[in-house]
Motif scaffolding. Structure first.
Motif, PDB file in Angstrom:
ATOM      1  N   MET A   1       0.714  -1.179   0.096  1.00 31.38           N
ATOM      2  CA  MET A   1       0.024  -0.174   0.052  1.00 31.38           C
ATOM      3  C   MET A   1       0.671   1.277  -0.058  1.00 31.38           C
ATOM      4  SD  MET A   1      -2.903   1.428   2.683  1.00 31.38           S
ATOM      5  CE  MET A   1      -1.718   1.403   3.958  1.00 31.38           C
ATOM      6  N   VAL A   2       1.947   1.260   0.828  1.00 34.67           N
ATOM      7  CA  VAL A   2       2.965   2.279   0.807  1.00 34.67           C
ATOM      8  C   VAL A   2       3.388   2.589  -0.563  1.00 34.67           C
ATOM      9  CG1 VAL A   2       4.877   3.524   1.952  1.00 34.67           C
ATOM     10  CG2 VAL A   2       2.881   2.549   3.368  1.00 34.67           C
ATOM     11  N   LEU A   3       3.848   1.633  -1.156  1.00 31.55           N
ATOM     12  CA  LEU A   3       4.429   1.601  -2.499  1.00 31.55           C
ATOM     13  C   LEU A   3       3.440   2.253  -3.492  1.00 31.55           C
ATOM     14  CD1 LEU A   3       6.761   1.052  -4.491  1.00 31.55           C
ATOM     15  CD2 LEU A   3       5.693  -1.200  -4.782  1.00 31.55           C
ATOM     16  N   ASN A   4       2.203   1.815  -3.342  1.00 27.74           N
ATOM     17  CA  ASN A   4       1.003   2.506  -4.104  1.00 27.74           C
ATOM     18  C   ASN A   4       0.911   3.942  -3.893  1.00 27.74           C
ATOM     19  OD1 ASN A   4      -1.270   2.689  -5.990  1.00 27.74           O
ATOM     20  ND2 ASN A   4      -2.434   2.861  -3.815  1.00 27.74           N
ATOM     21  N   LEU A   5       1.206   4.384  -2.708  1.00 26.01           N
ATOM     22  CA  LEU A   5       1.118   5.693  -2.327  1.00 26.01           C
ATOM     23  C   LEU A   5       2.122   6.633  -3.077  1.00 26.01           C
ATOM     24  CD1 LEU A   5       0.214   5.782   1.585  1.00 26.01           C
ATOM     25  CD2 LEU A   5      -1.421   6.510  -0.359  1.00 26.01           C
ATOM     26  N   LEU A   6       3.450   5.769  -2.712  1.00 22.88           N
ATOM     27  CA  LEU A   6       4.625   6.712  -3.602  1.00 22.88           C
ATOM     28  C   LEU A   6       4.283   6.575  -4.994  1.00 22.88           C
ATOM     29  CD1 LEU A   6       7.727   7.424  -3.151  1.00 22.88           C
ATOM     30  CD2 LEU A   6       8.279   4.970  -3.410  1.00 22.88           C
ATOM     31  N   LEU A   7       3.942   5.999  -5.619  1.00 24.77           N
ATOM     32  CA  LEU A   7       3.904   5.847  -7.165  1.00 24.77           C
ATOM     33  C   LEU A   7       2.728   7.005  -7.482  1.00 24.77           C
ATOM     34  CD1 LEU A   7       3.922   2.055  -8.096  1.00 24.77           C
ATOM     35  CD2 LEU A   7       5.509   3.918  -8.468  1.00 24.77           C
ATOM     36  N   VAL A   8       1.598   7.148  -6.652  1.00 26.23           N
ATOM     37  CA  VAL A   8       0.767   8.158  -6.778  1.00 26.23           C
ATOM     38  C   VAL A   8       1.255   9.528  -6.658  1.00 26.23           C
ATOM     39  CG1 VAL A   8      -1.575   9.137  -5.975  1.00 26.23           C
ATOM     40  CG2 VAL A   8      -1.264   6.871  -6.352  1.00 26.23           C
ATOM     41  N   THR A  86       3.792  -3.127  12.804  1.00 22.48           N
ATOM     42  CA  THR A  86       3.743  -3.121  11.267  1.00 22.48           C
ATOM     43  C   THR A  86       3.051  -2.149  10.815  1.00 22.48           C
ATOM     44  OG1 THR A  86       4.384  -5.461  11.270  1.00 22.48           O
ATOM     45  CG2 THR A  86       3.466  -4.475   9.243  1.00 22.48           C
ATOM     46  N   GLU A  87       1.727  -1.869  11.393  1.00 19.69           N
ATOM     47  CA  GLU A  87       0.881  -0.927  11.061  1.00 19.69           C
ATOM     48  C   GLU A  87       1.571   0.455  11.054  1.00 19.69           C
ATOM     49  OE1 GLU A  87      -2.793  -1.836  12.896  1.00 19.69           O
ATOM     50  OE2 GLU A  87      -3.264  -3.506  11.572  1.00 19.69           O
ATOM     51  N   LYS A  88       1.898   0.581  12.584  1.00 19.86           N
ATOM     52  CA  LYS A  88       2.683   1.774  12.699  1.00 19.86           C
ATOM     53  C   LYS A  88       3.650   2.128  12.115  1.00 19.86           C
ATOM     54  CE  LYS A  88       5.490   3.403  16.710  1.00 19.86           C
ATOM     55  NZ  LYS A  88       6.244   3.156  17.863  1.00 19.86           N
ATOM     56  N   MET A  89       4.585   1.308  11.279  1.00 18.38           N
ATOM     57  CA  MET A  89       5.842   1.682  10.599  1.00 18.38           C
ATOM     58  C   MET A  89       5.198   2.074   9.176  1.00 18.38           C
ATOM     59  SD  MET A  89       8.117   1.501  12.498  1.00 18.38           S
ATOM     60  CE  MET A  89       9.563   1.833  11.582  1.00 18.38           C
ATOM     61  N   LEU A  90       4.059   1.377   8.690  1.00 16.71           N
ATOM     62  CA  LEU A  90       3.503   1.739   7.489  1.00 16.71           C
ATOM     63  C   LEU A  90       2.933   3.012   7.536  1.00 16.71           C
ATOM     64  CD1 LEU A  90       1.506  -1.421   6.584  1.00 16.71           C
ATOM     65  CD2 LEU A  90       3.227  -0.747   5.215  1.00 16.71           C
ATOM     66  N   MET A  91       2.359   3.477   8.619  1.00 16.66           N
ATOM     67  CA  MET A  91       1.695   4.654   8.931  1.00 16.66           C
ATOM     68  C   MET A  91       2.861   5.877   8.912  1.00 16.66           C
ATOM     69  SD  MET A  91      -0.913   6.860   9.080  1.00 16.66           S
ATOM     70  CE  MET A  91      -2.271   6.132   9.406  1.00 16.66           C
ATOM     71  N   LEU A  92       3.793   5.589   9.619  1.00 15.82           N
ATOM     72  CA  LEU A  92       4.944   6.543   9.645  1.00 15.82           C
ATOM     73  C   LEU A  92       5.694   6.919   8.257  1.00 15.82           C
ATOM     74  CD1 LEU A  92       6.742   5.639  12.968  1.00 15.82           C
ATOM     75  CD2 LEU A  92       5.621   7.845  12.641  1.00 15.82           C
ATOM     76  N   ALA A  93       6.072   5.713   7.579  1.00 18.60           N
ATOM     77  CA  ALA A  93       6.286   5.741   6.118  1.00 18.60           C
ATOM     78  C   ALA A  93       5.284   6.643   5.191  1.00 18.60           C
ATOM     79  CB  ALA A  93       6.865   4.312   5.714  1.00 18.60           C
ATOM     80  N   ALA A  94       4.205   6.330   5.325  1.00 19.57           N
ATOM     81  CA  ALA A  94       3.404   7.230   4.511  1.00 19.57           C
ATOM     82  C   ALA A  94       3.280   8.681   4.903  1.00 19.57           C
ATOM     83  CB  ALA A  94       1.944   6.683   4.465  1.00 19.57           C
ATOM     84  N   LEU A  95       3.086   8.756   6.292  1.00 19.30           N
ATOM     85  CA  LEU A  95       3.113  10.286   6.631  1.00 19.30           C
ATOM     86  C   LEU A  95       4.344  10.885   6.392  1.00 19.30           C
ATOM     87  CD1 LEU A  95       1.233   9.670  10.064  1.00 19.30           C
ATOM     88  CD2 LEU A  95       0.498  10.574   7.960  1.00 19.30           C
ATOM     89  N   ASN A  96       5.426  10.343   6.354  1.00 23.28           N
ATOM     90  CA  ASN A  96       7.022  10.849   6.178  1.00 23.28           C
ATOM     91  C   ASN A  96       7.055  11.143   4.754  1.00 23.28           C
ATOM     92  OD1 ASN A  96       9.294  11.770   7.420  1.00 23.28           O
ATOM     93  ND2 ASN A  96      10.400  10.023   6.394  1.00 23.28           N
ATOM     94  N   LEU A  97       6.455  10.356   3.706  1.00 21.25           N
ATOM     95  CA  LEU A  97       6.242  11.019   2.609  1.00 21.25           C
ATOM     96  C   LEU A  97       5.627  11.869   2.288  1.00 21.25           C
ATOM     97  CD1 LEU A  97       5.483   7.442   0.608  1.00 21.25           C
ATOM     98  CD2 LEU A  97       7.534   8.438   0.410  1.00 21.25           C
ATOM     99  N   VAL A  98       4.442  12.316   2.830  1.00 15.37           N
ATOM    100  CA  VAL A  98       3.861  13.502   2.732  1.00 15.37           C
ATOM    101  C   VAL A  98       4.405  14.792   3.396  1.00 15.37           C
ATOM    102  CG1 VAL A  98       1.595  14.599   3.540  1.00 15.37           C
ATOM    103  CG2 VAL A  98       1.603  12.258   2.905  1.00 15.37           C
ATOM    104  N   GLU A  99       5.140  14.455   4.295  1.00 16.75           N
ATOM    105  CA  GLU A  99       5.995  15.575   4.961  1.00 16.75           C
ATOM    106  C   GLU A  99       7.043  15.877   4.127  1.00 16.75           C
ATOM    107  OE1 GLU A  99       5.842  18.027   8.144  1.00 16.75           O
ATOM    108  OE2 GLU A  99       4.361  16.384   7.687  1.00 16.75           O
ATOM    109  N   CYS A 100       7.714  14.940   3.479  1.00 14.88           N
ATOM    110  CA  CYS A 100       9.012  15.157   2.575  1.00 14.88           C
ATOM    111  C   CYS A 100       8.411  16.096   1.538  1.00 14.88           C
ATOM    112  CB  CYS A 100       9.718  14.016   2.350  1.00 14.88           C
ATOM    113  SG  CYS A 100      10.696  12.982   3.789  1.00 14.88           S
ATOM    114  N   ILE A 101       7.416  15.642   0.893  1.00 18.59           N
ATOM    115  CA  ILE A 101       6.771  16.237  -0.197  1.00 18.59           C
ATOM    116  C   ILE A 101       6.467  17.673   0.204  1.00 18.59           C
ATOM    117  CG2 ILE A 101       5.011  16.504  -1.826  1.00 18.59           C
ATOM    118  CD1 ILE A 101       5.092  13.419  -1.949  1.00 18.59           C
ATOM    119  N   ALA A 102       5.846  18.060   1.208  1.00 20.01           N
ATOM    120  CA  ALA A 102       5.393  19.354   1.685  1.00 20.01           C
ATOM    121  C   ALA A 102       6.864  20.088   1.817  1.00 20.01           C
ATOM    122  CB  ALA A 102       4.686  19.222   3.071  1.00 20.01           C
ATOM    123  N   GLU A 103       7.739  19.375   2.804  1.00 16.55           N
ATOM    124  CA  GLU A 103       8.903  20.369   2.793  1.00 16.55           C
ATOM    125  C   GLU A 103       9.888  20.580   1.317  1.00 16.55           C
ATOM    126  OE1 GLU A 103      13.185  19.898   5.061  1.00 16.55           O
ATOM    127  OE2 GLU A 103      11.250  19.510   6.160  1.00 16.55           O
TER     128      GLU A 103
END
Length: 110
Positions: A1-8, A86-103
């Protein structure tokens, strides 16, 4: 799912037509620290205060649409409750993607 988010996210950045910088490990680490600080802040709050703090953070975030997309995808997969490491790490990875894009987002010059 996080890979899908990254591609989007990649496609959204590409279709913006803007020149995006490489997101360095330094930026990723800084963004992850910011997310961790937000989590630590809300942990001691009541559920009502937590909901308000989360709502405020989303309302003030420069990438609200990406956050909404992440929340929607996690909701579709029943992962909003974060019941395991595992769910915590997935959420952190996804949120970090958003945060990095924002920055890293190119600033408009109007």
């Amino acid at each position: 799912m996080v890979l899908n988010l990254l591609l989007v996210f990649y496609e959204a950045m590409k279709s913006s037509g803007k020149a995006w910088p490489v997101i360095s490990e330094v930026v990723q680490e800084r963004c992850l620290k910011r997310i961790s600080a937000r989590v630590r802040f809300i942990e001691g709050l009541t559920p009502q205060q937590q909901a308000q703090a989360i709502s405020d953070a989303i309302a003030d975030h420069p990438e609200q649409q990406l956050l909404a997309y992440v929340r929607g995808k996690f909701g579709e997969h029943g992962l909003l409750g974060i019941e395991s490491e595992t769910e915590k790490m997935l959420m952190l990875a996804a949120l970090n993607l958003v945060e990095c894009i924002a920055e890293a987002a190119p600033k408009s010059t109007q």
